[in-house]
Design a protein around this motif. Structure first.
Motif, PDB file in Angstrom:
ATOM      1  N   SER A  99     -52.244 -97.084  34.167  1.00 16.78           N
ATOM      2  CA  SER A  99     -52.521 -95.650  34.183  1.00 16.78           C
ATOM      3  C   SER A  99     -51.560 -95.000  33.195  1.00 16.78           C
ATOM      4  O   SER A  99     -50.347 -95.226  33.262  1.00 16.78           O
ATOM      5  CB  SER A  99     -52.281 -95.112  35.593  1.00 16.78           C
ATOM      6  OG  SER A  99     -51.919 -93.759  35.522  1.00 16.78           O
TER       7      SER A  99
ATOM      8  N   LEU B  33     -63.565 -86.480  37.280  1.00 14.68           N
ATOM      9  CA  LEU B  33     -62.746 -86.042  38.416  1.00 14.68           C
ATOM     10  C   LEU B  33     -63.620 -85.696  39.628  1.00 14.68           C
ATOM     11  O   LEU B  33     -63.395 -86.178  40.745  1.00 14.68           O
ATOM     12  CB  LEU B  33     -61.919 -84.837  37.952  1.00 14.68           C
ATOM     13  CG  LEU B  33     -60.847 -84.280  38.863  1.00 14.68           C
ATOM     14  CD1 LEU B  33     -59.763 -83.605  38.015  1.00 14.68           C
ATOM     15  CD2 LEU B  33     -61.384 -83.284  39.853  1.00 14.68           C
TER      16      LEU B  33
ATOM     17  N   ASP C  17     -64.034 -85.136  31.343  1.00 17.11           N
ATOM     18  CA  ASP C  17     -62.910 -85.204  32.283  1.00 17.11           C
ATOM     19  C   ASP C  17     -63.255 -84.564  33.632  1.00 17.11           C
ATOM     20  O   ASP C  17     -62.972 -85.127  34.683  1.00 17.11           O
ATOM     21  CB  ASP C  17     -61.680 -84.511  31.681  1.00 17.11           C
ATOM     22  CG  ASP C  17     -61.130 -85.273  30.486  1.00 17.11           C
ATOM     23  OD1 ASP C  17     -61.466 -86.460  30.336  1.00 17.11           O
ATOM     24  OD2 ASP C  17     -60.385 -84.674  29.688  1.00 17.11           O
TER      25      ASP C  17
ATOM     26  N   LYS D 148     -50.441 -91.288  31.809  1.00 15.50           N
ATOM     27  CA  LYS D 148     -50.564 -89.851  32.093  1.00 15.50           C
ATOM     28  C   LYS D 148     -49.614 -89.055  31.212  1.00 15.50           C
ATOM     29  O   LYS D 148     -48.447 -89.421  31.075  1.00 15.50           O
ATOM     30  CB  LYS D 148     -50.217 -89.572  33.564  1.00 15.50           C
ATOM     31  CG  LYS D 148     -51.241 -90.127  34.535  1.00 15.50           C
ATOM     32  CD  LYS D 148     -50.797 -89.949  35.963  1.00 15.50           C
ATOM     33  CE  LYS D 148     -51.910 -90.385  36.894  1.00 15.50           C
ATOM     34  NZ  LYS D 148     -51.402 -90.856  38.187  1.00 15.50           N
TER      35      LYS D 148
ATOM     36  N   ARG E 124     -54.071 -83.228  44.155  1.00 17.65           N
ATOM     37  CA  ARG E 124     -54.552 -83.515  42.798  1.00 17.65           C
ATOM     38  C   ARG E 124     -55.326 -84.824  42.758  1.00 17.65           C
ATOM     39  O   ARG E 124     -54.839 -85.857  43.233  1.00 17.65           O
ATOM     40  CB  ARG E 124     -53.385 -83.575  41.808  1.00 17.65           C
ATOM     41  CG  ARG E 124     -52.970 -82.186  41.327  1.00 17.65           C
ATOM     42  CD  ARG E 124     -52.111 -82.245  40.077  1.00 17.65           C
ATOM     43  NE  ARG E 124     -50.883 -82.955  40.298  1.00 17.65           N
ATOM     44  CZ  ARG E 124     -49.779 -82.425  40.809  1.00 17.65           C
ATOM     45  NH1 ARG E 124     -49.763 -81.149  41.173  1.00 17.65           N
ATOM     46  NH2 ARG E 124     -48.693 -83.155  40.967  1.00 17.65           N
ATOM     47  N   THR E 125     -56.514 -84.762  42.182  1.00 14.54           N
ATOM     48  CA  THR E 125     -57.328 -85.959  41.979  1.00 14.54           C
ATOM     49  C   THR E 125     -56.844 -86.636  40.708  1.00 14.54           C
ATOM     50  O   THR E 125     -56.835 -86.010  39.646  1.00 14.54           O
ATOM     51  CB  THR E 125     -58.806 -85.557  41.817  1.00 14.54           C
ATOM     52  OG1 THR E 125     -59.186 -84.800  42.965  1.00 14.54           O
ATOM     53  CG2 THR E 125     -59.696 -86.771  41.673  1.00 14.54           C
ATOM     54  N   THR E 126     -56.423 -87.889  40.830  1.00 16.15           N
ATOM     55  CA  THR E 126     -55.949 -88.598  39.635  1.00 16.15           C
ATOM     56  C   THR E 126     -56.469 -90.035  39.635  1.00 16.15           C
ATOM     57  O   THR E 126     -57.168 -90.454  40.558  1.00 16.15           O
ATOM     58  CB  THR E 126     -54.403 -88.652  39.565  1.00 16.15           C
ATOM     59  OG1 THR E 126     -53.937 -89.283  40.735  1.00 16.15           O
ATOM     60  CG2 THR E 126     -53.799 -87.289  39.421  1.00 16.15           C
ATOM     61  N   ASP E 127     -56.061 -90.771  38.574  1.00 15.82           N
ATOM     62  CA  ASP E 127     -56.446 -92.185  38.446  1.00 15.82           C
ATOM     63  C   ASP E 127     -57.956 -92.372  38.425  1.00 15.82           C
ATOM     64  O   ASP E 127     -58.501 -93.199  39.162  1.00 15.82           O
ATOM     65  CB  ASP E 127     -55.804 -93.030  39.561  1.00 15.82           C
ATOM     66  CG  ASP E 127     -54.316 -93.218  39.315  1.00 15.82           C
ATOM     67  OD1 ASP E 127     -53.834 -92.753  38.263  1.00 15.82           O
ATOM     68  OD2 ASP E 127     -53.636 -93.813  40.157  1.00 15.82           O
TER      69      ASP E 127
ATOM     70  N   GLU F 124     -55.338 -89.238  45.312  1.00 16.62           N
ATOM     71  CA  GLU F 124     -54.153 -89.374  44.467  1.00 16.62           C
ATOM     72  C   GLU F 124     -53.834 -90.817  44.098  1.00 16.62           C
ATOM     73  O   GLU F 124     -53.079 -91.055  43.168  1.00 16.62           O
ATOM     74  CB  GLU F 124     -52.938 -88.716  45.155  1.00 16.62           C
ATOM     75  CG  GLU F 124     -53.173 -87.237  45.409  1.00 16.62           C
ATOM     76  CD  GLU F 124     -51.945 -86.431  45.799  1.00 16.62           C
ATOM     77  OE1 GLU F 124     -51.988 -85.212  45.613  1.00 16.62           O
ATOM     78  OE2 GLU F 124     -50.966 -87.002  46.306  1.00 16.62           O
TER      79      GLU F 124
ATOM     80  N   ARG G 263     -48.307 -84.987  30.500  1.00 18.36           N
ATOM     81  CA  ARG G 263     -48.426 -83.569  30.857  1.00 18.36           C
ATOM     82  C   ARG G 263     -47.441 -82.748  30.034  1.00 18.36           C
ATOM     83  O   ARG G 263     -46.318 -83.189  29.777  1.00 18.36           O
ATOM     84  CB  ARG G 263     -48.271 -83.342  32.350  1.00 18.36           C
ATOM     85  CG  ARG G 263     -46.947 -83.664  32.927  1.00 18.36           C
ATOM     86  CD  ARG G 263     -46.936 -83.506  34.443  1.00 18.36           C
ATOM     87  NE  ARG G 263     -45.906 -84.349  35.009  1.00 18.36           N
ATOM     88  CZ  ARG G 263     -44.629 -84.010  35.077  1.00 18.36           C
ATOM     89  NH1 ARG G 263     -44.227 -82.833  34.656  1.00 18.36           N
ATOM     90  NH2 ARG G 263     -43.731 -84.851  35.573  1.00 18.36           N
TER      91      ARG G 263
ATOM     92  N   GLU H  89     -55.143 -87.958  31.455  1.00 16.53           N
ATOM     93  CA  GLU H  89     -54.811 -89.325  31.850  1.00 16.53           C
ATOM     94  C   GLU H  89     -55.897 -90.304  31.443  1.00 16.53           C
ATOM     95  O   GLU H  89     -57.045 -89.913  31.195  1.00 16.53           O
ATOM     96  CB  GLU H  89     -54.631 -89.386  33.362  1.00 16.53           C
ATOM     97  CG  GLU H  89     -55.895 -89.001  34.102  1.00 16.53           C
ATOM     98  CD  GLU H  89     -55.779 -89.253  35.593  1.00 16.53           C
ATOM     99  OE1 GLU H  89     -55.774 -90.420  35.982  1.00 16.53           O
ATOM    100  OE2 GLU H  89     -55.697 -88.274  36.347  1.00 16.53           O
TER     101      GLU H  89
ATOM    102  N   ASP I  54     -61.172 -92.603  35.407  1.00 17.11           N
ATOM    103  CA  ASP I  54     -61.517 -92.640  33.982  1.00 17.11           C
ATOM    104  C   ASP I  54     -62.856 -93.366  33.825  1.00 17.11           C
ATOM    105  O   ASP I  54     -63.464 -93.794  34.814  1.00 17.11           O
ATOM    106  CB  ASP I  54     -60.409 -93.381  33.202  1.00 17.11           C
ATOM    107  CG  ASP I  54     -60.429 -93.071  31.703  1.00 17.11           C
ATOM    108  OD1 ASP I  54     -61.350 -92.350  31.253  1.00 17.11           O
ATOM    109  OD2 ASP I  54     -59.546 -93.567  30.984  1.00 17.11           O
TER     110      ASP I  54
END
Ligand code: COA
Ligand code: AMP
Length: 247
Positions: free
Chosen positions: A5, A169, A165, A7, A138-141, A236, A9, A21, A143
């Motif tokens: 991953s 998400l 993106d 990221k 936060r919604t992450t990880d 997350e 910012r 990310e 792709d």
């Protein structure tokens, strides 16, 4: 294959400006950092934070994003009326309650009337459930397996990388059984397109906010009794890779 991953910012005067990310194999880390840096550094910043972590678990592979439905409206009021109706159908909340929640996003949903750093979580009684009302979740990880292919496909239909993106998400969000709808507007004053997602589709609505408004945010509508810790963990921490777009 080992996946990482990546990221980035950017912030200025301690304030978050933007982040992005990717999930990528080791060999592509440098290229991806370059791409994300190019994108983030277009705006004035005084700090950029780069984070690289190996994925601790294999990503969930998803065949397709939500289907994309593009809709244009006379103005943001008309678009929001439509958004409220579709959220009402999904959640059973009153139109008045949904409008109150959406207004919070348009005027600043954190206790100090600023933008939250993540999404608001609301159940079907209209209660806010985030653990921290300034941070949210936060919604992450998430792709795409082959991002270049996806961007090509989206551009052919005149969509932007930003759509890619947002679509990734929200597709991750809608995979979670207890999350049934999402409302989103950007916090960029000139980016007026927003969206509502349901389990069935990603409705891309233009304009969903008033030009010049620096407020933005997201609302995740969840079933009553949903386990909040599990929602945070999934959004997350669970890596998700999407194979194709449904356009
Ligand atoms: N808004 C405001 N502040 C943010 C932020 C955001 N979106 N993301 C991070 N921060 C700041 C916060 O101060 C945060 O502290 P907090 O957890 O108390 O809120 C701090 O940075 C560290 O956050 P962390 O989650 O560790 O950041 P990160 O380095 O892992 O980066 C991002 C996270 C920015 C990459 C991620 O939040 C994001 O927005 N990703 C883009 C999502 C996306 O488009 N995904 C689709 C990809 S296809
Ligand atoms: P953006 O889509 O980046 O313009 O973000 C719009 C708003 O959504 C922000 O102001 C935050 O309140 C919220 N947000 C930003 N990133 C995330 C994320 N990764 N997950 C959930 N909410 C987010």
């Amino acid at each position: 294959m080992k996946l990482f991953s990546v990221k980035l910012r950017a912030s200025k005067d301690g304030k978050h400006i933007s982040g992005a990310e990717r999930i990528t194999p080791y060999e592509k880390i440098k290229t991806v950092i370059d791409q994300l840096y190019d994108r983030l550094s277009r705006k004035e910043f005084d700090s950029i934070n780069i984070k690289i972590d190996i994925l601790k678990e294999q990503p969930l592979l998803v065949e397709k994003t939500l289907p994309v439905v593009n809709m244009n409206f006379k103005n943001h009021r008309e678009a929001n009326k439509w958004a409220i109706q579709i959220i009402q159908k999904q959640t059973g909340l009153s139109e008045e309650k949904i409008k109150q929640l959406i207004d919070l996003i348009h005027f600043g949903a954190s206790p100090d009337r600023e933008n939250m750093r993540g999404a608001m979580i609301v159940d079907l009684r209209g209660n806010r459930l985030e653990k921290n009302r300034s941070r949210g979740v936060r919604t992450t990880d998430v792709d795409y397996l082959d991002r270049e292919k996806i961007i090509r496909k989206l551009k052919e239909k005149c969509f932007t990388e930003r759509t890619a993106d947002a679509l990734a998400l929200t597709t991750k969000n809608m995979l979670y059984p207890d999350i049934i709808a999402e409302y989103c507007i950007s916090d960029e004053p000139d980016y007026l397109t927003g969206y509502v997602s349901t389990k069935e589709a990603y409705y891309r609505l233009t304009p969903l906010k008033e030009k010049g408004n620096e407020k933005g945010g997201r609302i995740y509508f969840v079933k009553n009794g949903a386990d909040i810790d599990k929602i945070y963990r999934f959004l997350e921490e669970k890596p998700v890779l999407i194979k194709d777009v449904d356009i």
